[in-house]
Scaffold this active site. Structure first.
Site, short mmCIF file in Angstrom:
data_model
loop_
_atom_site.label_atom_id
_atom_site.label_comp_id
_atom_site.label_asym_id
_atom_site.label_seq_id
_atom_site.Cartn_x
_atom_site.Cartn_y
_atom_site.Cartn_z
N LYS A 48 0.85 -1.20 0.00
CA LYS A 48 0.00 0.00 0.00
C LYS A 48 0.88 1.25 0.00
CE LYS A 48 -0.34 -0.18 5.06
NZ LYS A 48 -1.15 -0.76 6.17
N TYR B 105 16.37 29.94 8.55
CA TYR B 105 15.16 30.64 8.97
C TYR B 105 15.05 30.71 10.48
CZ TYR B 105 13.10 30.67 4.29
OH TYR B 105 12.84 30.90 2.97
C1 LIG Z 1 -0.40 -1.74 6.86
C2 LIG Z 1 -0.98 -2.98 7.41
C3 LIG Z 1 -0.17 -4.10 7.64
C4 LIG Z 1 1.34 -4.08 7.50
O1 LIG Z 1 1.89 -3.50 8.65
P1 LIG Z 1 3.49 -3.40 8.83
O2 LIG Z 1 3.64 -2.85 10.20
O3 LIG Z 1 3.95 -2.44 7.79
O4 LIG Z 1 4.02 -4.75 8.64
C5 LIG Z 1 -0.79 -5.27 8.05
N1 LIG Z 1 -2.13 -5.33 8.25
C6 LIG Z 1 -2.93 -4.25 8.05
C7 LIG Z 1 -4.38 -4.38 8.30
C8 LIG Z 1 -2.39 -3.05 7.65
O5 LIG Z 1 -3.18 -1.98 7.46
#
Ligand SMILES: *Cc1c(COP(=O)(O)O)cnc(C)c1O
Length: 355
Positions: free
Chosen positions: A35, A251
């Site tokens: 994702k 800044y």
């Molecule tokens: C993003 C996600 C994962 C993966 O989590 P990591 O900590 O990156 O391994 C697993 N399950 C769900 C439901 C998620 O949203």
């Protein structure tokens, strides 16, 4: 390409991490979470590279899955947020995606189109209270889903504190999960990167691995040196100047030289995804040494105190995160987590792939 700033992605490192993690998850199937553009690594490139080495992929939203299908990715893809409308469910069926189902209305939509769906994941809220059916509502949801005729059903849940196996919340979630699965004959999925690392209790036939795949380390645990970072955010020195003791840099005049100092200006800033929130002293890799950030990060540039470094000249290489410092080390100085840094490098930064 003119400016030196670039994001280097080493796909062979991701493959190596897959092999390492395979051993860690034992008999569990491997779902690679890609994702958010594979946590900033480029979902199409990553998915194409590893799809035959894993059992399935996961994305957050349908659009991300469609982009993968359009690029020719054929592996099963779970959509973690599930459909937000009946039309979206149809689109998912059309693209042979696995929906995550987490509220009753989605089950009604499934009833209308069950013959088009090959599989579905049903989410149980064991205590994170973000998505899923509560333990009370689960039996009814499960029978509603089974009544649609969909036979390939996986139960899933998500741990809120997987990095702390002894935490009260972890224990509570594992307890609810265990109870719900007592009579469940089919597949179940609980583990994420942190749960895989801590060998968390709780039945899981599918591990859903994101962060660890890219070499990210789990907060609070000693770094797992067998996983390597796949992302290097690099640039090179744009210019150097001497400032006198008492003069300020950047800044707001936030950083004030405590001695006569040498400042390197790097052509990278928050518009590239390096966080504005970085505090003075944040480690920056420069010419194979480590130097502290000196002054507020600006939109397109940042300044580093290289007084104690040797051999810094124009064009000297700099690493914002990668091997040294790691993205997790950088994040610690920016009041954030490595996940956020990885996913927020902007489109202005060219991506360079290595395999
Ligand atoms: C993003 C996600 C994962 C993966 O989590 P990591 O900590 O990156 O391994 C697993 N399950 C769900 C439901 C998620 O949203």
């Amino acid at each position: 390409m003119t400016r030196a700033t670039a994001l280097h992605i080493d796909l062979s490192v991701i493959s190596a991490n897959v092999s390492t993690l395979r051993q860690r998850i034992g008999a569990q199937k491997f779902m690679a979470v890609v994702k958010a553009d594979a946590y900033g690594h480029g979902a199409v490139r990553v998915a194409q590279h590893i799809e035959t080495d894993v059992d399935a992929l996961a994305v957050a939203i349908t659009e991300e899955a469609i982009a993968l299908r359009e690029a020719g990715v054929v592996a099963p893809i779970l959509v973690l947020e599930g459909p937000q409308s009946e039309d979206e469910l149809l689109l998912m069926a059309d693209m042979a995606l696995w929906p995550t189902l987490h509220h009753a209305e989605q089950l009604a939509w499934c009833g209308q189109h069950a013959s088009l769906l090959s599989a579905a994941w049903l989410k149980v809220d064991t205590g994170m209270h973000r998505l899923g059916f509560s333990a009370d509502a689960l039996p009814q949801a499960l029978s509603a889903l089974q009544a649609t005729g969909i036979t390939d059903i996986t139960l899933m849940s998500h741990l809120a504190t997987a990095e702390y196996p002894e935490a009260e919340l972890t224990r509570l979630q594992q307890g609810v999960w265990h109870e719900q699965l007592t009579d469940w004959p089919a597949a179940a999925s609980l583990h994420n990167s942190a749960a895989a690392r801590t060998q968390s209790e709780g039945r899981s036939d599918w591990a859903r691995i994101g962060y660890a795949l890219y070499g990210g380390q789990i907060k609070g645990l000693t770094p797992d040196e067998t996983l390597r970072p796949a992302m290097r955010f690099t640039t090179s020195v744009l210019t150097l100047r001497d400032v006198k003791s008492g003069e300020s840099v950047g800044y707001g005049g936030r950083w004030i030289a405590q001695r006569d100092s040498c400042i390197a200006t790097l052509p990278v800033g928050y518009a590239d995804g390096y966080p504005w929130a970085a505090v003075d002293g944040t480690p920056i890799g420069i010419a194979h040494q480590t130097a502290p950030l000196a002054g507020q990060v600006s939109m397109d540039m940042m300044t580093v105190d290289v007084t104690d470094c040797a051999h810094i000249e124009l064009g000297a290489p700099a690493e914002l995160w990668g091997a040294h410092p790691t993205v997790d080390q950088a994040a610690q100085h920016c009041n954030t987590i490595g996940y956020e840094l990885m996913t927020r490098v902007t489109s202005r930064v060219p991506r360079c792939y290595h395999a």
